[in-house]
Design a protein around this motif. Sequence first.
Motif, PDB file in Angstrom:
ATOM      1  N   VAL A  77       0.847  -1.193   0.000  1.00  0.00           N
ATOM      2  CA  VAL A  77       0.000   0.000   0.000  1.00  0.00           C
ATOM      3  C   VAL A  77       0.884   1.245   0.000  1.00  0.00           C
ATOM      4  N   CYS A  78       0.393   2.311  -0.627  1.00  0.00           N
ATOM      5  CA  CYS A  78       1.184   3.539  -0.735  1.00  0.00           C
ATOM      6  C   CYS A  78       0.271   4.681  -1.141  1.00  0.00           C
ATOM      7  N   ALA A  79       0.774   5.898  -1.006  1.00  0.00           N
ATOM      8  CA  ALA A  79      -0.005   7.079  -1.371  1.00  0.00           C
ATOM      9  C   ALA A  79       0.038   7.363  -2.860  1.00  0.00           C
ATOM     10  N   ASP A  80       1.101   6.909  -3.545  1.00  0.00           N
ATOM     11  CA  ASP A  80       1.286   7.210  -4.967  1.00  0.00           C
ATOM     12  C   ASP A  80       1.706   5.941  -5.697  1.00  0.00           C
ATOM     13  N   LEU A  81       0.959   5.569  -6.731  1.00  0.00           N
ATOM     14  CA  LEU A  81       1.211   4.298  -7.414  1.00  0.00           C
ATOM     15  C   LEU A  81       2.563   4.277  -8.104  1.00  0.00           C
ATOM     16  N   ASP A  82       2.962   5.368  -8.742  1.00  0.00           N
ATOM     17  CA  ASP A  82       4.266   5.399  -9.404  1.00  0.00           C
ATOM     18  C   ASP A  82       5.398   5.230  -8.392  1.00  0.00           C
ATOM     19  N   GLU A  83       5.277   5.913  -7.278  1.00  0.00           N
ATOM     20  CA  GLU A  83       6.304   5.809  -6.243  1.00  0.00           C
ATOM     21  C   GLU A  83       6.364   4.393  -5.688  1.00  0.00           C
ATOM     22  N   GLY A  84       5.187   3.824  -5.393  1.00  0.00           N
ATOM     23  CA  GLY A  84       5.152   2.478  -4.847  1.00  0.00           C
ATOM     24  C   GLY A  84       5.671   1.442  -5.820  1.00  0.00           C
ATOM     25  N   SER A  85       5.340   1.598  -7.095  1.00  0.00           N
ATOM     26  CA  SER A  85       5.806   0.653  -8.107  1.00  0.00           C
ATOM     27  C   SER A  85       7.323   0.714  -8.249  1.00  0.00           C
ATOM     28  N   ALA A  86       7.874   1.934  -8.284  1.00  0.00           N
ATOM     29  CA  ALA A  86       9.324   2.088  -8.406  1.00  0.00           C
ATOM     30  C   ALA A  86      10.037   1.482  -7.207  1.00  0.00           C
ATOM     31  N   TRP A  87       9.473   1.672  -6.024  1.00  0.00           N
ATOM     32  CA  TRP A  87      10.061   1.102  -4.803  1.00  0.00           C
ATOM     33  C   TRP A  87      10.078  -0.418  -4.866  1.00  0.00           C
ATOM     34  N   LEU A  88       8.953  -1.022  -5.231  1.00  0.00           N
ATOM     35  CA  LEU A  88       8.885  -2.480  -5.254  1.00  0.00           C
ATOM     36  C   LEU A  88       9.772  -3.061  -6.354  1.00  0.00           C
ATOM     37  N   GLU A  89       9.789  -2.432  -7.505  1.00  0.00           N
ATOM     38  CA  GLU A  89      10.651  -2.911  -8.586  1.00  0.00           C
ATOM     39  C   GLU A  89      12.120  -2.866  -8.175  1.00  0.00           C
ATOM     40  N   LYS A  90      12.510  -1.843  -7.426  1.00  0.00           N
ATOM     41  CA  LYS A  90      13.888  -1.765  -6.935  1.00  0.00           C
ATOM     42  C   LYS A  90      14.166  -2.864  -5.919  1.00  0.00           C
ATOM     43  N   GLN A  91      13.184  -3.147  -5.044  1.00  0.00           N
ATOM     44  CA  GLN A  91      13.370  -4.178  -4.024  1.00  0.00           C
ATOM     45  C   GLN A  91      13.527  -5.566  -4.642  1.00  0.00           C
ATOM     46  N   LEU A  92      12.687  -5.879  -5.619  1.00  0.00           N
ATOM     47  CA  LEU A  92      12.628  -7.240  -6.162  1.00  0.00           C
ATOM     48  C   LEU A  92      13.432  -7.417  -7.447  1.00  0.00           C
ATOM     49  N   GLY A  93      13.792  -6.314  -8.097  1.00  0.00           N
ATOM     50  CA  GLY A  93      14.600  -6.401  -9.302  1.00  0.00           C
ATOM     51  C   GLY A  93      13.858  -6.867 -10.533  1.00  0.00           C
ATOM     52  N   VAL A  94      12.530  -6.700 -10.553  1.00  0.00           N
ATOM     53  CA  VAL A  94      11.721  -7.074 -11.710  1.00  0.00           C
ATOM     54  C   VAL A  94      10.702  -5.977 -11.986  1.00  0.00           C
ATOM     55  N   SER A  95      10.069  -6.033 -13.150  1.00  0.00           N
ATOM     56  CA  SER A  95       9.088  -5.016 -13.531  1.00  0.00           C
ATOM     57  C   SER A  95       7.675  -5.479 -13.218  1.00  0.00           C
ATOM     58  N   LEU A  96       6.842  -4.542 -12.814  1.00  0.00           N
ATOM     59  CA  LEU A  96       5.430  -4.828 -12.579  1.00  0.00           C
ATOM     60  C   LEU A  96       4.648  -4.735 -13.879  1.00  0.00           C
ATOM     61  N   GLN A  97       3.493  -5.383 -13.898  1.00  0.00           N
ATOM     62  CA  GLN A  97       2.598  -5.317 -15.050  1.00  0.00           C
ATOM     63  C   GLN A  97       1.408  -4.412 -14.734  1.00  0.00           C
ATOM     64  N   PRO A  98       0.783  -3.849 -15.785  1.00  0.00           N
ATOM     65  CA  PRO A  98      -0.395  -3.009 -15.545  1.00  0.00           C
ATOM     66  C   PRO A  98      -1.490  -3.772 -14.813  1.00  0.00           C
ATOM     67  N   GLY A  99      -2.191  -3.073 -13.961  1.00  0.00           N
ATOM     68  CA  GLY A  99      -3.349  -3.646 -13.281  1.00  0.00           C
ATOM     69  C   GLY A  99      -4.607  -2.975 -13.791  1.00  0.00           C
TER      70      GLY A  99
END
Length: 203
Positions: free
Chosen positions: A9-31
């Motif tokens: 969960v996060c306040a901003d989807l772009d920020e949250g997506s960038a954070w998770l992608e950095k943590q896991l080293g993979v790209s997210l897909q559109p929801g």
Amino acid sequence: MEIDHLAVVCADLDEGSAWLEKQLGVSLQPGGQHPYFGTHNRLLGLGPGLYLEVIAPDPSVPDPGRPRWFGLDDAGAPKLGNWIARTDNLSGRPPGSGDILPLSRGDLTWEITVPADGSLCEGGAFPSLIRWGEGAHPSSRLADQGVGLLSLDITHPEPDRLAALLSDMADPRLRLSHGASAELGAVFDTPSGRVTLGKERFS
């Protein structure tokens, strides 16, 4: 019950997506969007029947006129904030787990438990419960990027009582321990090694 998906969960989807992608080293897909709650998300497959979502308030849609689910009205920096369990029996839910709401997006239909005030049952230690409609599970539409869930670690002031509430959950990846408050931690196997989101409570 089975673990269905986890929510960052996060306040901003772009920020949250960038954070998770950095943590896991993979790209997210559109929801997609959830107009009923005024939120939107991006997704990562974790194998058959399991996925991870990043979810945030959606500034492009009108205010939903009710509290957003998953405590998102108070969301800030990205964090592992909720887990969702799949079940065929929503009627046996414990007090505090909320109303059963029918929702849909495209050809996906589901029912999910959401407290009226948007809070999380047992502070997030007990999952939101979901029952999917007919058709393929969302995970079947997500690419395999080599990320898998190794454990979901939950602390709670009363772990024995929580274990009783979760007696229908038979998943060896779920591990409970005592803590001063409800906290979530998830350990993932990724292409670049083991990654923990939240607090890892077990060695």
